[in-house]
Design a protein around this motif. Structure first.
Motif, PDB file in Angstrom:
ATOM      1  N   VAL A 158       0.864  -1.181   0.000  1.00 11.59           N
ATOM      2  CA  VAL A 158       0.000   0.000   0.000  1.00 11.59           C
ATOM      3  C   VAL A 158       0.892   1.219   0.000  1.00 11.59           C
ATOM      4  CG1 VAL A 158      -1.816   1.280   1.153  1.00 11.59           C
ATOM      5  CG2 VAL A 158      -1.801  -1.216   1.267  1.00 11.59           C
ATOM      6  N   LEU A 159       0.736   2.091  -1.008  1.00 16.00           N
ATOM      7  CA  LEU A 159       1.436   3.370  -1.048  1.00 16.00           C
ATOM      8  C   LEU A 159       0.467   4.442  -0.571  1.00 16.00           C
ATOM      9  CD1 LEU A 159       3.323   3.167  -4.484  1.00 16.00           C
ATOM     10  CD2 LEU A 159       4.086   2.450  -2.213  1.00 16.00           C
ATOM     11  N   HIS A 160       0.798   5.084   0.567  1.00 15.16           N
ATOM     12  CA  HIS A 160      -0.112   6.055   1.175  1.00 15.16           C
ATOM     13  C   HIS A 160       0.057   7.412   0.520  1.00 15.16           C
ATOM     14  CE1 HIS A 160      -1.298   3.212   4.254  1.00 15.16           C
ATOM     15  NE2 HIS A 160      -0.001   2.942   4.491  1.00 15.16           N
ATOM     16  N   CYS A 161      -1.061   8.073   0.287  1.00 17.01           N
ATOM     17  CA  CYS A 161      -1.044   9.414  -0.305  1.00 17.01           C
ATOM     18  C   CYS A 161      -1.102  10.478   0.792  1.00 17.01           C
ATOM     19  CB  CYS A 161      -2.214   9.577  -1.270  1.00 17.01           C
ATOM     20  SG  CYS A 161      -2.272  11.198  -2.070  1.00 17.01           S
ATOM     21  N   ARG A 162      -2.056  10.388   1.694  1.00 14.26           N
ATOM     22  CA  ARG A 162      -2.250  11.325   2.803  1.00 14.26           C
ATOM     23  C   ARG A 162      -2.189  12.773   2.305  1.00 14.26           C
ATOM     24  NH1 ARG A 162       1.695   7.764   5.265  1.00 14.26           N
ATOM     25  NH2 ARG A 162       0.665   6.230   6.593  1.00 14.26           N
ATOM     26  N   PRO A 163      -3.161  13.171   1.465  1.00 18.71           N
ATOM     27  CA  PRO A 163      -3.133  14.543   0.928  1.00 18.71           C
ATOM     28  C   PRO A 163      -3.451  15.560   2.016  1.00 18.71           C
ATOM     29  CG  PRO A 163      -5.180  13.463   0.354  1.00 18.71           C
ATOM     30  CD  PRO A 163      -4.335  12.418   1.022  1.00 18.71           C
ATOM     31  N   PRO A 164      -3.043  16.814   1.827  1.00 17.53           N
ATOM     32  CA  PRO A 164      -3.392  17.860   2.799  1.00 17.53           C
ATOM     33  C   PRO A 164      -4.896  18.090   2.817  1.00 17.53           C
ATOM     34  CG  PRO A 164      -2.407  18.825   0.842  1.00 17.53           C
ATOM     35  CD  PRO A 164      -2.253  17.342   0.717  1.00 17.53           C
ATOM     36  N   VAL A 165      -5.386  18.488   3.976  1.00 20.51           N
ATOM     37  CA  VAL A 165      -6.826  18.732   4.116  1.00 20.51           C
ATOM     38  C   VAL A 165      -7.157  20.059   3.454  1.00 20.51           C
ATOM     39  CG1 VAL A 165      -8.734  19.044   5.710  1.00 20.51           C
ATOM     40  CG2 VAL A 165      -6.894  17.428   6.255  1.00 20.51           C
ATOM     41  N   GLY A 166      -7.953  20.002   2.401  1.00 20.04           N
ATOM     42  CA  GLY A 166      -8.336  21.213   1.684  1.00 20.04           C
ATOM     43  C   GLY A 166      -9.815  21.445   1.750  1.00 20.04           C
ATOM     44  N   LEU A 167     -10.216  22.575   1.249  1.00 22.08           N
ATOM     45  CA  LEU A 167     -11.633  22.918   1.206  1.00 22.08           C
ATOM     46  C   LEU A 167     -11.939  23.442  -0.190  1.00 22.08           C
ATOM     47  CD1 LEU A 167     -14.229  23.170   2.977  1.00 22.08           C
ATOM     48  CD2 LEU A 167     -13.631  25.568   3.260  1.00 22.08           C
ATOM     49  N   PRO A 168     -12.768  22.725  -0.958  1.00 31.34           N
ATOM     50  CA  PRO A 168     -13.290  21.382  -0.692  1.00 31.34           C
ATOM     51  C   PRO A 168     -12.184  20.332  -0.822  1.00 31.34           C
ATOM     52  CG  PRO A 168     -13.886  22.089  -2.898  1.00 31.34           C
ATOM     53  CD  PRO A 168     -13.210  23.264  -2.264  1.00 31.34           C
ATOM     54  N   PRO A 169     -12.467  19.067  -0.444  1.00 28.02           N
ATOM     55  CA  PRO A 169     -11.431  18.042  -0.516  1.00 28.02           C
ATOM     56  C   PRO A 169     -10.901  17.896  -1.941  1.00 28.02           C
ATOM     57  CG  PRO A 169     -13.289  17.277   0.765  1.00 28.02           C
ATOM     58  CD  PRO A 169     -13.719  18.562   0.137  1.00 28.02           C
ATOM     59  N   PRO A 170      -9.602  17.611  -2.083  1.00 22.17           N
ATOM     60  CA  PRO A 170      -9.013  17.533  -3.423  1.00 22.17           C
ATOM     61  C   PRO A 170      -9.371  16.222  -4.125  1.00 22.17           C
ATOM     62  CG  PRO A 170      -7.363  17.004  -1.798  1.00 22.17           C
ATOM     63  CD  PRO A 170      -8.597  17.396  -1.012  1.00 22.17           C
ATOM     64  N   ILE A 171      -9.132  16.204  -5.438  1.00 21.95           N
ATOM     65  CA  ILE A 171      -9.246  14.988  -6.256  1.00 21.95           C
ATOM     66  C   ILE A 171      -7.858  14.370  -6.347  1.00 21.95           C
ATOM     67  CG2 ILE A 171      -9.806  14.093  -8.553  1.00 21.95           C
ATOM     68  CD1 ILE A 171     -11.780  16.411  -8.833  1.00 21.95           C
ATOM     69  N   ILE A 172      -7.751  13.079  -6.062  1.00 28.00           N
ATOM     70  CA  ILE A 172      -6.471  12.402  -5.970  1.00 28.00           C
ATOM     71  C   ILE A 172      -6.248  11.541  -7.217  1.00 28.00           C
ATOM     72  CG2 ILE A 172      -5.017  10.871  -4.588  1.00 28.00           C
ATOM     73  CD1 ILE A 172      -5.781  13.524  -3.251  1.00 28.00           C
ATOM     74  N   PHE A 173      -5.013  11.553  -7.747  1.00 31.48           N
ATOM     75  CA  PHE A 173      -4.630  10.647  -8.827  1.00 31.48           C
ATOM     76  C   PHE A 173      -3.120  10.442  -8.771  1.00 31.48           C
ATOM     77  CE2 PHE A 173      -5.023  14.968 -10.347  1.00 31.48           C
ATOM     78  CZ  PHE A 173      -3.847  15.217 -11.035  1.00 31.48           C
ATOM     79  N   TRP A 174      -2.666   9.301  -9.334  1.00 35.53           N
ATOM     80  CA  TRP A 174      -1.257   8.914  -9.331  1.00 35.53           C
ATOM     81  C   TRP A 174      -0.700   9.004 -10.735  1.00 35.53           C
ATOM     82  CZ3 TRP A 174       1.642   7.219  -5.012  1.00 35.53           C
ATOM     83  CH2 TRP A 174       0.906   7.109  -3.823  1.00 35.53           C
ATOM     84  N   MET A 175       0.509   9.639 -10.837  1.00 37.02           N
ATOM     85  CA  MET A 175       1.191   9.743 -12.122  1.00 37.02           C
ATOM     86  C   MET A 175       2.682   9.520 -11.909  1.00 37.02           C
ATOM     87  SD  MET A 175      -0.701  12.700 -14.376  1.00 37.02           S
ATOM     88  CE  MET A 175      -0.074  14.085 -13.459  1.00 37.02           C
ATOM     89  N   ASP A 176       3.414   9.481 -13.039  1.00 38.88           N
ATOM     90  CA  ASP A 176       4.866   9.361 -12.947  1.00 38.88           C
ATOM     91  C   ASP A 176       5.510  10.696 -13.279  1.00 38.88           C
ATOM     92  OD1 ASP A 176       4.607   9.629 -15.680  1.00 38.88           O
ATOM     93  OD2 ASP A 176       5.026   7.531 -16.128  1.00 38.88           O
TER      94      ASP A 176
END
Length: 1115
Positions: A158-176
């Protein structure tokens, strides 16, 4: 979903659209006209949860209407917000909308809070929702030290992202690092929390640029996490050095990759709970580790997953149910399964509900002294509480109104007065939210007014609903009545529907519904009426719809769309392809009533729709165009299961281009013997993509496949890889072995050589063997190169030989060949047939006999006997012609034959010879024979000259072929009357040496028919015929002229002509009614007198006179 039909028709009338609009307008059917006093109504406001961009000005909307126009005020966090004291805040003119200037130095964070707008005039106050203002936030990622992930092949990760808490919550995606999205699958996928899960890692997962990105849409920014490194170790390649530097924890011991049953990575444990609000989207997630990669399945315990609202996402790891309700509460189980076992997790889902309206309060317009109620009913989970406000103040502390009584969710008004006008607010709230609704009570005394324009014209398509508006206002509420025509009676009955807002609906309008309609509104303060006009139009119809078409690529196709419409409506025709505009392509030609596509290509395949629009209705019809072509060539040819004599060929079919593939043709190339030449191997059905092929040794095979459909054959596929089979002994021997001598002392042995791939190996040769048949000799053999002929010299003439030819190559011989019989060379026959006899059968046919020659003297294959014959002399003529010999061949050992086509009365000679394959032997002595007389041919000509009143002169030529000695000529003649009937037949025999004749004592002005032929002692020959007429008597002709000039004769002839005309008309009428009339045909009169019965003398012909003839030569 597109209906799978060839043709579709759709009709949407404007009346139906009006009905939908009308139903929406019924809610505000009694809106108070703006020229009358009324309390404020909030018309526009910002959302309850209002997230703003901290870089832009904050605009908090509040718009309202009322009479007099309302004034506006604001509260912030429950206290009065004095905008005059804040230079950054302004209110728009004639509006309650606030503008907070952030771009000129203000800070959005300073204006966070709960805002509420109040719109007030002398009749009441309306309030907005509580508007929570929050600036959006997109904080940076906190710095952290990321250790490389070192993991053993097959383990989970499992690779954890743990994004910062934003308002509104962000959209998460993985890239290289190259900003390419990382591929995801059943094995690798992103969870709802943004983490990247590996059910099991593989060596290809090794990389140093796993980067999690967070996109904050409100501020249009993207934040990037530091790259994460993953290194996957394969125990097979793990060396001792790496093992010494890694702890047991890092690599889990040096055990080989093993398969594992599923274990859930998220959620953990065996059960969990989830609360979701009514109307939201429910998302449940299960991600499992395991090897092989587990497959996820979802069920609802004790029930079914809701149809049409259930979706599976993220490779079925996420269960999505839209628009959830309390009925969706329950236990949902996810099951992860692979070949080693399964794991499951149960999620208990509870659906709660923020308040939602059952009955929202509606504005009340009452006249003084009337009663009314405001009802506020809402539901939720838990059940919401209801509270009332009056003009923005809790009703408990609001000024008292004796006409008002609060009963829970209802306010009851009795005997209202003008001072009872106010705005009431209903608040329904529970722990998940609240609802706020404004509803005014407006006490007015107004006579009726009709708001619909006078003489408004309504146009409706026949058989559609007609909606005639009568928008009205009055207080008390007026009563509405409808009349048709100027003096019509009031409309009643089931054929009409009367709506509360005054609209008259005619559910099915017909042509007779056309006319004027009058609406009358009355209350106790007055009465008013308005007239509108209704016209009924014919519907638009597509009478010739486009039809399903199948067209070959590069062809031309047309779709028709012929319409019929009301003459007063102007139609427009639009063509669509797959519910979109036609391509911008000059190949598409839109005509008045058709669409033509030129040079059709594959991309033109689809559904074409003709849409016809008028101002009142719209109809459409669709048809599918299927573009067909020869299939694309197969590809990815693969050879497997290679054996010495067989191989399996597989391929992937190309696109069939809308015409099913019927079969595949497999061809091969022998690169060793015939490079570049392709041969047919076999073919298989179109459903088959593999075939077992039989092979021959010593062939360098390449294969290709051709697909076939109804349109034709595809291009050949690319060749397969080459496959060289091993060498072997030949399997077969040459075919068509023959032994035929070309000279009397040799034997030529020939055969069909083996083809290249039949040789089965290098060094192909042939062993040729022969021996004389029926003689106790040994076989003589010789080995020759790869040729197809061998000549044996010094053989006896035409003796049988046993022959065999065997193939061999460097590895050995083919199987023992079969023997064939041949013969050495032939020589010409030695003797002629003897005892030749001729028997004349008739004047044109003779039979010849002979004795056969001894077979030994034939010296070859007996072909048969040839009879040479020729005419020496014609006995009826002295002239000699060129001698032309004729030959008749009689096959086999035949000893007689017939000679047809001989000329009568002639002398012939013949001889007989025997023939073999080399040629003919000597001729027998000539045999002379004569043919007897026959019947002659017809005279060469017959001419009739010198006609007089009673005589004719006949001249003729002798027959071209007398076929004997002429004995006489036979002349027959008979008269023909005006109706073509034949008279008595007279016959005269004329000596053979005569060539002319004068016939006398004939009737004047009479037609005669003559029949003339020659005779021998055998009989009469064919006859020739002629006709001639004697001339008219001069005295009779003179009398006829005199009579013809008389008036009485002319009158008589006219009467006869008129009578004949009348008879013809009567005959024609009777014939049309089916009558039949025998008519003597002219051809009957000209028939041969020998085969026609003589008509009895009825006086048509005159008395037969004796006649004499004058010969041109003495007897």
């Amino acid at each position: 979903m597109q209906p799978k039909i060839m043709m579709k028709k759709k009709s949407i009338s404007a009346s139906k659209a009006s009905l939908v609009l009308f139903l929406c307008q019924m809610i505000s059917a009694l809106d108070v006209p703006l020229d009358l006093s009324q309390p404020p109504t909030i018309t526009q406001q910002s959302p309850k949860d209002y997230i703003v961009d901290p870089r832009e000005n904050i605009v908090i909307q509040c718009e309202a209407k009322g009479k007099p126009p309302p004034s506006f005020s604001w509260t912030r966090n429950g206290t009065h917000f004095d905008i005059d004291k804040d230079a950054q805040v302004t209110m728009k003119p004639n509006s309650g909308t606030l503008v907070i200037n952030i771009m000129n130095g203000g800070k959005a964070e300073a204006y966070e809070g709960v805002y509420q707008c109040t719109a007030r005039n002398e009749r009441g106050a309306a309030i907005s929702n509580n508007i929570v203002i929050r600036p959006s936030r997109s904080p940076l990622w906190t710095k952290e030290k990321l250790e490389p992930n070192q993991v053993r092949e097959g383990d989970s990760l499992v690779l954890h992202c743990r994004p910062p808490v934003g308002l509104p919550p962000p959209i998460i995606f993985w890239m290289d690092n190259a900003f390419q999205r990382l591929p995801q699958s059943e094995r690798v996928s992103q969870g709802l929390n943004g983490d990247l899960y590996f059910s099991n890692v593989q060596p290809e997962d090794t990389r140093e640029d796993y980067i999690c990105y967070a996109r904050f849409n409100h501020t249009q920014t993207i934040q990037q996490k530091q790259p994460i490194s993953v290194k996957v170790f394969s125990m097979d390649s793990l060396n001792d050095t790496i093992a010494a530097n890694l702890s047991d924890t890092d690599i889990y011991g040096a055990r080989p990759v093993t398969e594992r049953q599923p274990v859930l990575l998220t959620p953990t444990g065996s059960t969990s709970t989830k609360v979701e609000l009514r109307g939201n989207v429910l998302l449940l997630e299960c991600i499992a580790a395991g090897l092989p990669t587990p497959v996820i399945r979802w069920i609802k315990e004790g029930g079914e997953l809701p149809a049409n609202r259930t979706f599976f996402e993220n490779f079925k790891k996420t269960l999505k149910i839209t628009d959830v309700s309390e009925a969706d509460s329950g236990n949902y189980k996810c099951i992860a399964r692979n070949t080693l076992g399964s794991a499951h997790h149960v999620i208990s889902v509870t659906v709660k509900a923020a308040p939602y309206w059952i009955t929202a309060p509606r504005n009340l317009v009452l006249s003084p002294g009337e009663d009314g109620t405001l009802i506020c009913r809402a539901n939720g989970n838990p059940k919401p509480s209801i509270s009332w406000l009056a003009n923005g103040v809790p009703i408990a502390i609001a000024p008292e109104d004796p006409s008002r009584k609060v009963d829970g969710d209802t306010i009851i008004f009795s005997q209202v007065q003008e001072r009872s006008s106010a705005v009431y607010q209903c608040n329904a709230s529970n722990e998940y939210g609240y609802l706020l609704a404004n509803a005014f009570v407006n006490v007015l005394a107004e006579p009726p007014r009709i708001l619909t324009p006078a003489n408004k014209l309504y146009q409706v398509i026949a058989d559609s609903p007609a909606l005639l508006d009568c928008a009205y206002f009055g207080s008390p509420k007026p009563e509405i009545e409808w009349f048709k025509g100027v003096k019509g009676s009031i409309l009643r009955g089931s054929e009409y529907i009367f709506h509360d807002n005054g609209t008259l609906e005619i559910p099915v309008a017909q042509k007779d519904s056309t006319g004027a309609y009058t609406c009358v509104a009355r209350n106790k303060l007055g009465k008013i009426q308005n007239e509108v006009q209704l016209e009924i139009k014919d519907p638009t119809v597509i009478i010739k719809q486009p039809e399903y078409k199948v067209i070959q690529r590069y062809g031309q196709v047309s779709f028709e769309c012929i319409i019929k419409h009301d003459s007063t409506l102007l139609p427009t025709v639009i063509w669509l392809k797959d519910n979109d505009e036609l391509p911008d392509d000059e190949r598409f030609l839109v005509g008045k009533d058709n669409l033509t596509i030129m040079n059709v290509t594959d991309k033109d395949d689809g559904t074409y729709t003709c849409i016809v629009n008028t101002t009142l209705d719209s109809v459409s019809a669709s048809a599918v165009l299927t573009v067909v072509a020869r299939p694309n060539p197969p590809f990815d040819l693969e050879l497997t299961g290679q054996l010495e004599r067989s191989v399996e060929l597989s391929w992937i079919p190309g696109d069939e281009n809308n015409s099913p593939i019927t079969n595949f043709v497999i061809e091969y190339e022998d690169g060793l013997h015939e490079p570049g030449v392709w041969h047919y191997q076999t073919e298989v059905p179109g459903t088959q993509t593999t075939v077992q092929l039989k092979l021959s040794p010593y062939v360098n095979y390449s294969f290709r496949v051709i697909a076939v459909n109804e349109i034709g054959r595809s291009q050949p596929s690319e060749p397969s890889e080459q496959y060289l089979t091993k060498s072997a002994n030949p399997d077969e021997n040459p075919s068509n072995v023959q032994g035929i001598g070309s000279e009397p002392d040799n034997l030529v042995i020939t055969w069909e050589s083996l083809k290249g791939f039949q040789s089965n190996g290098p060094g192909l040769q042939y062993k040729v063997s022969w021996r004389q048949k029926d003689v106790d000799d040994e076989w003589t053999s010789v080995i020759v190169a790869n040729v197809s002929k061998y000549i044996v010299s010094g053989t006896p003439t035409f003796v049988p030989y046993e022959i065999k030819v065997q193939a061999l190559n460097d590895l050995g011989y083919a199987p023992e060949p079969s023997e064939v019989i041949g013969h050495s060379g032939e020589d010409l026959p030695m003797v002629a047939p003897g005892n030749v006899q001729v028997h004349v059968i008739n004047s044109t046919l003779a039979k010849v006999h002979w004795d056969p020659v001894p077979l030994k003297t034939v010296r070859g294959h007996l072909q048969g006997y040839k009879v040479y014959y020729w005419k020496v002399q014609s006995l009826s003529r002295r002239s000699r012609r060129h001698v032309e010999k004729k030959i008749l061949t009689f096959r086999g050992n035949k000893t007689f034959g017939m000679l047809p086509g001989l000329e009568p009365y002639s002398t012939y000679k013949l001889n007989v010879r025997v023939a073999n394959g080399k040629g003919e032997g000597p001729a027998s002595p000539d045999k002379v024979f004569r043919t007897p007389e026959g019947v002659p041919s017809s005279p060469s000509f017959l001419k009739i000259t010198n006609p007089t009143l009673d005589s004719l002169t006949l001249e003729w030529g002798s027959p071209t072929h007398p076929n004997g000695v002429l004995t006489s000529y036979i002349l027959k003649f008979q008269p023909i009357n005006n109706t073509h009937e034949l008279g008595p037949l007279v016959e005269i025999r004329i000596p053979a040496n005569e060539s002319s004749l004068i016939l006398k004592n004939l009737n004047y002005s009479t037609r005669y028919k003559f029949y003339f032929n020659a005779q021998t002692s055998v009989g009469s020959g064919n006859q020739i015929t002629e006709e001639a007429v004697t001339i008219m008597d001069e005295a009779m002709a003179s009398r006829q002229v005199d009579i013809a000039t008389q008036g009485w004769f002319i009158g008589l002839m006219c009467a006869v002509a008129l009578l004949i005309l009348i008879l013809l008309i009567v005959c024609f009428i009777r014939r049309n009614k089916g009558g039949k009339y025998p008519v003597k045909e002219k051809e009957d009169a000209h028939a041969d007198p020998e085969i026609q019965p003589m008509k009895e003398d009825d006086g048509t012909f005159g008395e037969y006179r004796l006649f004499s003839f004058v010969s041109s030569a003495p007897f």
